[in-house]
Design a protein around this motif. Structure first.
Motif, PDB file in Angstrom:
ATOM      1  N   GLU A   1       0.839  -1.192   0.000  1.00  0.00           N
ATOM      2  CA  GLU A   1       0.000   0.000   0.000  1.00  0.00           C
ATOM      3  C   GLU A   1       0.876   1.245   0.000  1.00  0.00           C
ATOM      4  O   GLU A   1       1.968   1.246   0.560  1.00  0.00           O
TER       5      GLU A   1
ATOM      6  N   SER B   1      -5.412   9.938  -2.312  1.00  0.00           N
ATOM      7  CA  SER B   1      -5.588   8.666  -2.999  1.00  0.00           C
ATOM      8  C   SER B   1      -4.577   7.673  -2.449  1.00  0.00           C
ATOM      9  O   SER B   1      -3.396   7.991  -2.327  1.00  0.00           O
TER      10      SER B   1
ATOM     11  N   SER C   1      -3.240   3.468  -2.701  1.00  0.00           N
ATOM     12  CA  SER C   1      -3.235   2.368  -3.648  1.00  0.00           C
ATOM     13  C   SER C   1      -2.778   1.077  -2.980  1.00  0.00           C
ATOM     14  O   SER C   1      -2.106   1.090  -1.949  1.00  0.00           O
TER      15      SER C   1
ATOM     16  N   LYS D   1      -1.108  -2.581  -4.349  1.00  0.00           N
ATOM     17  CA  LYS D   1      -0.523  -3.191  -5.544  1.00  0.00           C
ATOM     18  C   LYS D   1       0.155  -4.502  -5.187  1.00  0.00           C
ATOM     19  O   LYS D   1       0.824  -4.611  -4.145  1.00  0.00           O
TER      20      LYS D   1
ATOM     21  N   THR E   1      -3.399  -3.373  -9.527  1.00  0.00           N
ATOM     22  CA  THR E   1      -3.449  -2.297  -8.542  1.00  0.00           C
ATOM     23  C   THR E   1      -4.897  -1.862  -8.330  1.00  0.00           C
ATOM     24  O   THR E   1      -5.666  -1.770  -9.281  1.00  0.00           O
TER      25      THR E   1
ATOM     26  N   TYR F   1      -7.159   1.218  -6.318  1.00  0.00           N
ATOM     27  CA  TYR F   1      -7.027   2.564  -5.762  1.00  0.00           C
ATOM     28  C   TYR F   1      -8.241   2.907  -4.899  1.00  0.00           C
ATOM     29  O   TYR F   1      -9.349   2.419  -5.141  1.00  0.00           O
TER      30      TYR F   1
ATOM     31  N   GLN G   1      -9.779   6.511  -3.935  1.00  0.00           N
ATOM     32  CA  GLN G   1      -9.765   7.967  -3.994  1.00  0.00           C
ATOM     33  C   GLN G   1     -10.697   8.494  -2.918  1.00  0.00           C
ATOM     34  O   GLN G   1     -11.893   8.141  -2.907  1.00  0.00           O
TER      35      GLN G   1
END
Length: 126
Positions: free
Chosen positions: A6, A19, A21, A23, A77, A79, A81
């Protein structure tokens, strides 16, 4: 060994945006559905957003209309937001992928991993 990594947490003022993420640490066949949880100090962990493998999304009432979950399958990935942030959004945010297929061979054999990210702190404060 595959991990969920993260990034993107930090300090933001109320009303601001951030934001984060989640992955996969290396190339894999499919990350599958991903859940974003958060846990504030002294509170129970809360599921805030879900995205399925085909892109369907769900949100908790506490973030609906302010948070958007999305995914880039090619990049493995996901996300989150976060807009119109409030002090009560302050928490450690963690992603969870309960059905990761590391390879196509694993996928056809129904061999899956369940992984959690390490967590990223989001602080909403002036």
């Amino acid at each position: 060994q595959v991990q969920l990594v993260e990034s993107g947490g930090g300090l933001v003022q109320p009303g601001g945006s951030l934001s984060i993420s989640c992955k996969a640490s290396r190339n894999i066949f499919s990350i599958g559905a991903v859940n974003w949880y958060r846990q504030a100090a002294g509170k129970q962990r809360e599921l805030v957003a879900v995205i399925t493998g085909d892109g369907s999304t769900k949100y908790s009432d506490s973030v609906k209309g302010r948070f958007t979950i999305s995914r880039d399958n090619a990049a493995n990935t996901v996300y989150l937001q976060m807009n119109s942030l409030k002090p009560e959004d302050t928490a450690v945010y963690s992603c969870n992928a309960p059905k990761i297929s590391v390879s196509y061979a694993d996928y056809v054999r129904n061999i899956y991993l369940q992984l959690w990210g390490q967590g990223t702190l989001v602080t909403v404060s002036s």
